[in-house]
Design an enzyme around this catalytic site. Sequence first.
Site, mmCIF file in Angstrom:
data_model
loop_
_atom_site.group_PDB
_atom_site.id
_atom_site.type_symbol
_atom_site.label_atom_id
_atom_site.label_comp_id
_atom_site.label_asym_id
_atom_site.label_seq_id
_atom_site.Cartn_x
_atom_site.Cartn_y
_atom_site.Cartn_z
ATOM 1 N N ASP A 16 0.759 -1.019 0.026
ATOM 2 C CA ASP A 16 -0.007 0.167 0.121
ATOM 3 C C ASP A 16 0.887 1.135 -0.047
ATOM 4 O O ASP A 16 2.009 1.306 -0.397
ATOM 5 C CB ASP A 16 -0.945 0.118 1.246
ATOM 6 C CG ASP A 16 -2.451 0.606 0.837
ATOM 7 O OD1 ASP A 16 -2.403 1.901 0.786
ATOM 8 O OD2 ASP A 16 -3.321 -0.042 1.067
ATOM 9 N N HIS A 50 -3.890 5.910 3.421
ATOM 10 C CA HIS A 50 -4.523 4.673 3.149
ATOM 11 C C HIS A 50 -4.007 3.431 3.626
ATOM 12 O O HIS A 50 -4.789 2.501 4.181
ATOM 13 C CB HIS A 50 -4.545 4.619 1.876
ATOM 14 C CG HIS A 50 -5.466 3.649 1.060
ATOM 15 N ND1 HIS A 50 -5.111 2.149 0.727
ATOM 16 C CD2 HIS A 50 -6.801 3.555 0.553
ATOM 17 C CE1 HIS A 50 -6.166 1.617 0.281
ATOM 18 N NE2 HIS A 50 -7.069 2.531 0.047
ATOM 19 N N SER A 214 -11.462 -1.782 -1.030
ATOM 20 C CA SER A 214 -10.051 -1.971 -0.273
ATOM 21 C C SER A 214 -10.571 -2.380 1.172
ATOM 22 O O SER A 214 -9.498 -3.131 1.831
ATOM 23 C CB SER A 214 -9.519 -0.409 -0.145
ATOM 24 O OG SER A 214 -8.890 -0.221 -1.362
#
Length: 360
Positions: A16, A50, A214
């Site tokens: 990520d 994120h 996600s």
Amino acid sequence: MWEVSTGEGITVAVIDSGVNPSSAALEGQVLPGIDESRRSGDAHDDYLGHGTAMAELIAGTGRDNSIQGLAPGAKILPVRIEMEESSGKFSDGESAVAGAIRAAADSDAHIINMSFGDDRGGGKLEAEAVEYAASKGKLMFAGSGNDRQKVDGEDDYNFPASFSEVASVGALDSQNAAAEFSSQGKVDLAAPGVGLPGWCDESFSSYCTNSGTSDASAIASAAAALIWAEHPEWTANQVLRVMLETAGKPVDGEVSTRVGHGAIRPRAVLLEGKGNPGDPDQHPLLKPAESAAPGEPGESGGGTERAGEPSDEDGDAADTVTVADPGGEGGVPVGLLVGAGVALAVVVAGGVTFAVRRRS
């Protein structure tokens, strides 16, 4: 479930935007990482927020009113790549993504979570990297994609989720149906993916309410960590097989193009002993001739041909999963209880204020 397993002893590689180990929820949870990006700093410098949000859904401890993840005993191995801001897409080409997958495959991680994707992937380098990770005994999850429905009547596939060796995870809403944005096509499992807490941005100053496949992928990875910690003798193939077998099925009982085999239910495995682990060397999403034992090269070439194909063409009723106990345990709302199998463990206490954020 936590009286049986918290995921202790299992490491989840999070490919990520990086993972911030200073997050209250992740203090002591994050291992030294691997940086496959072009940015300054290292894998502990999350330039979007994120990756940290995904890691907290997996292994957050709830410390100091922070997020409580589903597998708080698991460890996180951050593998940083280039991602487009707020899009969930990778932006540095398939060779960089392939390098990240190979790096995770060569690590001590058991599970590889890939809460990103793009239709620009699916090339030879990425396919070979996915196949290599499978041959190393890694269990891979990826989001099925957001707003990817059909292009000219054909399913718009999201990579790396669409590789046969990767378990593609769709998002469920509070009614246990496929979220309107959750892609159709190659989907294997579904998990909660609407209205989950996560960092708003790289400043780590506030939480937002996020939605996306996600988040669903992260929840599925955490569920796998719980199961694998309780059954450390199982292979990745066996962990995934019991997850598929025990999933809360689509209402018509068939594999769906948007929720796959159904909603993850780790409770059915951990507390009810359900699921037959089966052949340790046979990948449950591949035909027998395509599977490779850990340490051996496979033959699938990262293609999309699978052992079981979805039955529905256009969704509707088949894209809702069954819930055995809608009332929940102790009054848990149906939206937090999927298939009577996984009560969402993401908890934020202390009056934290949430902003609504576009899905990631």
